[in-house]
Design an enzyme around this catalytic site. Structure first.
Site, PDB file in Angstrom:
ATOM      1  N   ASN A 165      -3.751  -5.721  -2.272  1.00 32.10           N
ATOM      2  CA  ASN A 165      -4.062  -6.632  -1.170  1.00 32.10           C
ATOM      3  C   ASN A 165      -5.515  -7.122  -1.211  1.00 32.10           C
ATOM      4  O   ASN A 165      -6.036  -7.601  -0.213  1.00 32.10           O
ATOM      5  CB  ASN A 165      -3.766  -5.965   0.172  1.00 32.10           C
ATOM      6  CG  ASN A 165      -3.498  -6.992   1.253  1.00 32.10           C
ATOM      7  OD1 ASN A 165      -3.000  -8.089   0.974  1.00 32.10           O
ATOM      8  ND2 ASN A 165      -3.838  -6.665   2.487  1.00 32.10           N
ATOM      9  N   ARG A 166      -6.143  -6.991  -2.355  1.00 29.06           N
ATOM     10  CA  ARG A 166      -7.436  -7.638  -2.610  1.00 29.06           C
ATOM     11  C   ARG A 166      -7.377  -8.432  -3.913  1.00 29.06           C
ATOM     12  O   ARG A 166      -8.383  -8.941  -4.362  1.00 29.06           O
ATOM     13  CB  ARG A 166      -8.563  -6.598  -2.727  1.00 29.06           C
ATOM     14  CG  ARG A 166      -8.772  -5.716  -1.499  1.00 29.06           C
ATOM     15  CD  ARG A 166      -9.307  -6.494  -0.315  1.00 29.06           C
ATOM     16  NE  ARG A 166      -9.576  -5.627   0.833  1.00 29.06           N
ATOM     17  CZ  ARG A 166      -8.644  -5.200   1.694  1.00 29.06           C
ATOM     18  NH1 ARG A 166      -7.377  -5.567   1.551  1.00 29.06           N
ATOM     19  NH2 ARG A 166      -8.990  -4.414   2.711  1.00 29.06           N
ATOM     20  N   HIS A 215       2.275  -3.790   6.652  1.00 26.63           N
ATOM     21  CA  HIS A 215       1.353  -2.657   6.454  1.00 26.63           C
ATOM     22  C   HIS A 215       1.487  -1.662   7.605  1.00 26.63           C
ATOM     23  O   HIS A 215       2.145  -1.916   8.607  1.00 26.63           O
ATOM     24  CB  HIS A 215      -0.103  -3.142   6.437  1.00 26.63           C
ATOM     25  CG  HIS A 215      -0.482  -3.957   5.238  1.00 26.63           C
ATOM     26  ND1 HIS A 215      -1.319  -3.502   4.276  1.00 26.63           N
ATOM     27  CD2 HIS A 215      -0.112  -5.224   4.863  1.00 26.63           C
ATOM     28  CE1 HIS A 215      -1.485  -4.422   3.346  1.00 26.63           C
ATOM     29  NE2 HIS A 215      -0.769  -5.493   3.679  1.00 26.63           N
ATOM     30  N   SER A 216       0.794  -0.541   7.479  1.00 27.69           N
ATOM     31  CA  SER A 216       0.568   0.364   8.602  1.00 27.69           C
ATOM     32  C   SER A 216      -0.822   0.948   8.397  1.00 27.69           C
ATOM     33  O   SER A 216      -1.333   0.941   7.277  1.00 27.69           O
ATOM     34  CB  SER A 216       1.629   1.461   8.654  1.00 27.69           C
ATOM     35  OG  SER A 216       1.390   2.450   7.668  1.00 27.69           O
ATOM     36  N   TYR A 217      -1.506   1.508   9.406  1.00 30.60           N
ATOM     37  CA  TYR A 217      -1.065   1.586  10.783  1.00 30.60           C
ATOM     38  C   TYR A 217      -2.112   0.974  11.693  1.00 30.60           C
ATOM     39  O   TYR A 217      -3.183   0.611  11.210  1.00 30.60           O
ATOM     40  CB  TYR A 217      -0.847   3.077  11.197  1.00 30.60           C
ATOM     41  CG  TYR A 217      -2.091   3.919  11.178  1.00 30.60           C
ATOM     42  CD1 TYR A 217      -2.804   4.154  12.370  1.00 30.60           C
ATOM     43  CD2 TYR A 217      -2.582   4.484  10.003  1.00 30.60           C
ATOM     44  CE1 TYR A 217      -3.950   4.931  12.367  1.00 30.60           C
ATOM     45  CE2 TYR A 217      -3.741   5.256  10.007  1.00 30.60           C
ATOM     46  CZ  TYR A 217      -4.411   5.474  11.195  1.00 30.60           C
ATOM     47  OH  TYR A 217      -5.556   6.234  11.207  1.00 30.60           O
ATOM     48  N   GLU A 226       0.510  -4.512  11.113  1.00 28.51           N
ATOM     49  CA  GLU A 226       0.127  -3.118  10.914  1.00 28.51           C
ATOM     50  C   GLU A 226       1.027  -2.354  11.884  1.00 28.51           C
ATOM     51  O   GLU A 226       0.883  -2.478  13.101  1.00 28.51           O
ATOM     52  CB  GLU A 226      -1.345  -2.866  11.259  1.00 28.51           C
ATOM     53  CG  GLU A 226      -2.350  -3.607  10.389  1.00 28.51           C
ATOM     54  CD  GLU A 226      -2.606  -2.949   9.037  1.00 28.51           C
ATOM     55  OE1 GLU A 226      -2.136  -1.801   8.830  1.00 28.51           O
ATOM     56  OE2 GLU A 226      -3.260  -3.578   8.196  1.00 28.51           O
ATOM     57  N   ARG A 267      -3.018   4.620  -2.295  1.00 31.76           N
ATOM     58  CA  ARG A 267      -2.977   3.282  -1.688  1.00 31.76           C
ATOM     59  C   ARG A 267      -2.705   2.170  -2.714  1.00 31.76           C
ATOM     60  O   ARG A 267      -1.935   1.255  -2.465  1.00 31.76           O
ATOM     61  CB  ARG A 267      -4.335   3.017  -1.015  1.00 31.76           C
ATOM     62  CG  ARG A 267      -4.573   1.586  -0.560  1.00 31.76           C
ATOM     63  CD  ARG A 267      -5.968   1.485   0.065  1.00 31.76           C
ATOM     64  NE  ARG A 267      -6.394   0.117   0.277  1.00 31.76           N
ATOM     65  CZ  ARG A 267      -6.347  -0.517   1.450  1.00 31.76           C
ATOM     66  NH1 ARG A 267      -5.846   0.083   2.520  1.00 31.76           N
ATOM     67  NH2 ARG A 267      -6.786  -1.748   1.562  1.00 31.76           N
ATOM     68  N   HIS A 315       0.858  -1.178   0.000  1.00 32.48           N
ATOM     69  CA  HIS A 315       0.000   0.000   0.000  1.00 32.48           C
ATOM     70  C   HIS A 315       0.894   1.228   0.000  1.00 32.48           C
ATOM     71  O   HIS A 315       1.684   1.430   0.941  1.00 32.48           O
ATOM     72  CB  HIS A 315      -0.936  -0.009   1.211  1.00 32.48           C
ATOM     73  CG  HIS A 315      -2.046  -1.006   1.068  1.00 32.48           C
ATOM     74  ND1 HIS A 315      -2.579  -1.698   2.134  1.00 32.48           N
ATOM     75  CD2 HIS A 315      -2.724  -1.421  -0.041  1.00 32.48           C
ATOM     76  CE1 HIS A 315      -3.549  -2.496   1.678  1.00 32.48           C
ATOM     77  NE2 HIS A 315      -3.645  -2.353   0.379  1.00 32.48           N
ATOM     78  N   ALA A 316       0.749   2.043  -1.043  1.00 31.25           N
ATOM     79  CA  ALA A 316       1.733   3.089  -1.320  1.00 31.25           C
ATOM     80  C   ALA A 316       1.925   4.061  -0.148  1.00 31.25           C
ATOM     81  O   ALA A 316       3.036   4.443   0.181  1.00 31.25           O
ATOM     82  CB  ALA A 316       1.323   3.851  -2.577  1.00 31.25           C
ATOM     83  N   ARG A 317       0.829   4.460   0.498  1.00 30.90           N
ATOM     84  CA  ARG A 317       0.924   5.525   1.508  1.00 30.90           C
ATOM     85  C   ARG A 317       1.496   5.032   2.834  1.00 30.90           C
ATOM     86  O   ARG A 317       1.769   5.848   3.724  1.00 30.90           O
ATOM     87  CB  ARG A 317      -0.444   6.140   1.741  1.00 30.90           C
ATOM     88  CG  ARG A 317      -1.514   5.183   2.299  1.00 30.90           C
ATOM     89  CD  ARG A 317      -2.884   5.856   2.275  1.00 30.90           C
ATOM     90  NE  ARG A 317      -3.958   4.961   2.695  1.00 30.90           N
ATOM     91  CZ  ARG A 317      -5.257   5.330   2.687  1.00 30.90           C
ATOM     92  NH1 ARG A 317      -5.600   6.538   2.276  1.00 30.90           N
ATOM     93  NH2 ARG A 317      -6.177   4.493   3.079  1.00 30.90           N
ATOM     94  N   GLU A 318       1.678   3.734   2.978  1.00 27.00           N
ATOM     95  CA  GLU A 318       2.143   3.180   4.253  1.00 27.00           C
ATOM     96  C   GLU A 318       3.673   3.191   4.289  1.00 27.00           C
ATOM     97  O   GLU A 318       4.345   2.155   4.292  1.00 27.00           O
ATOM     98  CB  GLU A 318       1.528   1.774   4.432  1.00 27.00           C
ATOM     99  CG  GLU A 318       0.001   1.862   4.499  1.00 27.00           C
ATOM    100  CD  GLU A 318      -0.737   0.530   4.318  1.00 27.00           C
ATOM    101  OE1 GLU A 318      -0.085  -0.527   4.374  1.00 27.00           O
ATOM    102  OE2 GLU A 318      -1.967   0.562   4.132  1.00 27.00           O
ATOM    103  N   TYR A 367     -11.354  -6.574  10.233  1.00 30.33           N
ATOM    104  CA  TYR A 367     -12.539  -6.640   9.376  1.00 30.33           C
ATOM    105  C   TYR A 367     -12.314  -7.696   8.309  1.00 30.33           C
ATOM    106  O   TYR A 367     -11.187  -8.099   8.059  1.00 30.33           O
ATOM    107  CB  TYR A 367     -12.817  -5.283   8.729  1.00 30.33           C
ATOM    108  CG  TYR A 367     -11.614  -4.577   8.136  1.00 30.33           C
ATOM    109  CD1 TYR A 367     -10.957  -5.067   7.005  1.00 30.33           C
ATOM    110  CD2 TYR A 367     -11.120  -3.402   8.700  1.00 30.33           C
ATOM    111  CE1 TYR A 367      -9.858  -4.404   6.456  1.00 30.33           C
ATOM    112  CE2 TYR A 367     -10.027  -2.733   8.171  1.00 30.33           C
ATOM    113  CZ  TYR A 367      -9.404  -3.237   7.042  1.00 30.33           C
ATOM    114  OH  TYR A 367      -8.321  -2.596   6.513  1.00 30.33           O
TER     115      TYR A 367
END
Ligand code: 0X9
Ligand code: ZN
Length: 784
Positions: free
Chosen positions: A269-270, A321-323, A395, A253, A195-198, A373
């Site tokens: 990630n899906r 991942h984060s966060y 995370e 993301r 995920h790019a923003r993490e 989730y």
């Protein structure tokens, strides 16, 4: 249905179908090598808000108000972090949903980050690679630096090519040679940046590479693992997205796939092909969790799939991942527990304990689906479900204060708290066999009798060589190790026996076992340099309190405390996303009473009698330790909290200076704790213990309970067995010299064996040491 269950169901049903403006915003912004702040997507006026939702209807209301969910929380008060534009925020206020603002001015945070990064030269970044975030090109340059540093250990491996043609560059770290018998070494694969923003995931993976390469020569644990395993570390799994998050949209993301409808990006990630298309993934291209048109439709996920399938030796995988500070494992696509739940829990518990030991941070462990989730088509579901790999997903930091825009001063602390867990995951999955103690280890050795314990040896990367299990033991530091075989109890169970010995220094021991291809495993993991120690003697209890009567404890509270002060009684259970205050006192102890933070009211709400507004302290009477060697303090404790409130346990020798023993997060169970007082208060002649429960976030659940506090010690009163002339606990040929000396020259014996007693030679028990004892001594020696 508990609140959280409803919350999760709500998410799976409603939330992921919402559309996102995020992707739309970025349409038309091409891939640029670097961009000035002016070219970037701005978020002026946006806030990040934590909203508490009490039920499904409220959740639905909230999800209509936002399109960028940042994080979800595991606590009893279901809360959700969302980014909101000023208009969305105004609507939130109208909705009446309770919220707290986490980030008041998101753009200010982004501007600050921009300015900081712009002022940082490329060269400066490479000189101090963990002082601040690195661009993708810098990450690759740094991987090359590591390879240049140790070409004997490290090389570049390209895992695949991104949609826009960028190499997915990993570093392979392993010492030369194969595994035992020419086999492939067990391989460990970690990647960040899916995920790019993490952003924090990138230096965390890079730091692992850095340590493996740089500490190989000096750190025995690292050297052993780099010798035994093949590590593949890919800091940026989604290079196109990562670069886009630097140059155009910091909060990007997905990958950069043009979806054909004008929207961009598939959530990688899906997109994995296990449970693809199920709960918690969107079929709408514009959505943040868009699953793509088909499983493995994206070159980045194809590359990971092909890389793993080509390497059946991969035994550990982590998609970082984060966060939120979580340690997640399968499944994401279903709420059914994975077949290896016990194994995930065994390793995961050790991993979060290592994080807590390193930094004090709490990471919550559990399966993705029930911990956060439903999410289908995720990487670790595929790695585990299709390839059988014990796969985790962190995370990372934080829990929402800064979210994705984590300040650079947290890069190194985050990387450092994760690295020991990375090593442990690798260690536990690459070991040939695993040695555990199904009934625990003995806590002492009674003098004069053998001490037995059960050992389980499970196959991990190899199968057990049945002739290999061994116990190594000695009767004190510096003595030679004796080697004993274990007795098979059938199946994977064995029995170890430490032979009878007398008083003296603690027994030191470890257990080893080997796989059929020759590699050896030990318990403890760092054996033989590490070992277990066992005091010799009997346990003497000097104090025990089951809280049925008042033995002199005191309670003191912050003036700000509004409820939940410590009180003694038979607890009344409350629930809030699981038991909050226990219904019963410690079931392993006696009686019915314990101390709890505020007595619950029958049928009352969990939040009504928990700790609110400050701290409540429960302090023990003074325990006198004079004449007691190596005192131990033990207690049972229970903590229920939403993850930020903790129970502090501290000890003091004088009632003024307190030393923290542990800071306990939510566990909702009666757990036993035993500690050596000298580890915290060396030389103390008295001790008291204090339990402080603090509520530091308003309206959060904070409950604690304490029971069965005891002070004990191990005292050895019996002497060495008769005939043990050198007092090593054994009667062996090593005792002959002492026996002869005791008969011929008792004074010389006393000089040579100052801690022993010449009367140990009185084998016929006539009160004298004479030649009349020789026959009996020989009989003892020869086993008579
Ligand atoms: O939703 C996700 O993909 C992950 N959370 S995040 O906020 N980082 O996007 C959680 C799912 C983790 N699942 C796998 N790694 N498979
Ligand atoms: Zn993520």
């Amino acid at each position: 249905m508990p609140l959280f269950d409803r919350f999760v169901r709500g998410l799976s049903r409603g939330f992921w179908k919402k559309t996102s403006t995020l992707a739309a915003i970025a349409i038309g912004a091409g891939c640029v090598a670097s961009a000035s702040a002016a070219d970037k997507v701005r978020h002026d006026g946006d806030r990040v808000v934590r909203v508490t939702v009490a039920d499904e209807a409220q959740l639905d209301t909230l999800l209509k108000l936002t399109d960028d969910v940042w994080s979800h929380h595991v606590d009893a008060d279901s809360s959700i972090d969302v980014r909101m534009t000023p208009v969305q925020f105004a609507n939130l206020e109208v909705s009446g949903l309770p919220y707290t603002v986490l980030i008041e001015d998101l753009q200010a945070q982004l501007d600050e980050e921009d300015a900081r990064l712009a002022s940082r030269g490329v060269e400066q970044g490479l000189a101090n690679p963990f002082d601040d975030y690195l661009r993708w090109e810098q990450v690759n340059t740094y991987l090359n630096t590591l390879v240049a540093l140790r070409p004997d250990l490290a090389s570049i491996v390209v895992v695949g090519t991104s949609l826009q043609g960028r190499p997915m560059t990993a570093i392979r770290i392993s010492s030369p040679g194969t595994g035992p018998g020419g086999s492939a070494k067990p391989a460990i694969f970690y990647h960040g940046g899916i995920h790019a923003r993490e952003w924090i995931t990138v230096p965390t993976v890079l730091w692992a590479a850095d340590r493996l390469v740089r500490d190989y020569d000096t750190n025995a644990e690292i050297r052993a693992l780099v010798d035994r395993c093949e590590f593949f570390l890919l800091p940026v799994m989604n290079p196109d997205g990562y670069i886009h998050s630097w140059d155009v949209e910091r909060l990007w993301r997905k990958n950069r796939r043009p979806n054909g409808d004008g929207s961009i990006g598939v959530d990688l990630n899906r997109n994995f092909g296990f449970g693809w298309g199920g709960d918690g993934a969107s079929s709408v291209p514009n959505d943040l969790t868009y699953r793509g048109p088909a499983p493995f439709s994206e070159p980045e996920t194809q590359a990971i799939r092909n890389f793993i399938m080509a390497r059946p030796n991969i035994v550990a995988y982590n998609d970082v991942h984060s966060y939120s500070q979580l340690l997640l494992w399968p499944w994401g696509y279903t709420d059914v527990l994975p077949p290896d739940q016990a194994e995930f829990d065994f390793i995961g518990t050790q991993m979060i304990d290592l994080i807590r030991a390193q930094s004090g941070r709490n990471y919550t462990p559990g399966p993705i689906n029930t911990t956060i989730y439903p999410a289908s088509g995720g990487s670790i579901d595929w790695a585990y479900g299709a390839e059988g790999i014990i796969a985790f997903s962190y995370e990372l930091r934080d829990t929402g204060e800064f979210g994705f825009v984590l300040p650079p001063d947290q890069i190194l602390p985050t990387a450092q708290e994760i690295f020991p867990t990375f090593l442990r995951h690798a260690e536990l999955r690459s070991a040939p066999v695993r040695i555990t103690f199904p009934n625990g280890l003995p806590s002492l050795a009674a003098p004069g009798v053998a001490t037995q314990f059960d050992v389980r040896i499970s196959n991990i990367a190899d199968t057990l060589n049945a002739a290999s299990p061994r116990l190594f033991a000695r009767n004190g530091p510096g003595l030679p190790l004796n080697e004993y075989t274990l007795t098979s109890l059938g199946g994977d169970l064995y029995r170890a026996a430490l032979p009878a010995r007398g008083c003296g220094a603690p027994t030191e021991f470890y257990v080893t076992a080997a796989g059929n291809t020759g590699a050896t495993a030990g318990a403890p993991l760092n054996a033989p340099s590490g070992f277990f120690t066992l005091p010799v003697g009997e346990e003497i209890e000097t104090f025990r309190d089951n809280f049925e009567t008042n033995l002199g404890w005191t309670v003191s509270n912050d003036p700000s405390l509004t409820s939940g002060a410590w009180v003694r009684g038979d607890p009344v259970g409350t629930t809030s996303g699981g038991p909050a205050q226990p219904e019963d006192d410690n079931p392993a102890g006696t009686g019915t009473q314990c101390y709890v933070t505020g007595q619950g009211t029958p049928g009352g709400a969990a939040g009504a009698q928990d700790v609110d507004g400050g701290s409540t302290r429960l302090t023990s009477p003074v325990f006198d330790l004079t004449g007691i060697t190596d005192a131990r303090l033990s207690y049972y404790r229970w903590v229920a909290s939403n993850g930020t409130d903790t129970l502090n346990v501290a000890v003091s020798a004088n009632g003024t200076n307190w030393v923290t023993v542990e800071t306990v997060p939510n566990n909702r169970a009666w757990n036993f704790v035993e500690l050596r007082v000298a580890d915290y208060l060396p030389g103390a002649t008295s001790v008291r213990v204090r339990f402080t429960m603090t509520d530091d976030a308003p309206a959060s659940l904070a409950e604690a309970a304490i029971d069965d506090v005891a002070v004990s010690s191990v005292q050895c009163t019996s002497s060495s067995p008769i005939g043990d002339m050198n007092c090593d606990g054994f009667i062996t040929v090593g005792d002959i010299a002492g026996f002869v000396l005791a008969i011929t020259d008792p004074a010389a014996y006393a000089v040579q064996y100052p801690t022993c007693n010449a009367l140990l030679a009185d084998v016929n028990n006539d009160g004298f040491v004479t030649v009349g004892d020789i026959g009996g001594f020989v009989a003892l020696l020869t086993g008579g």
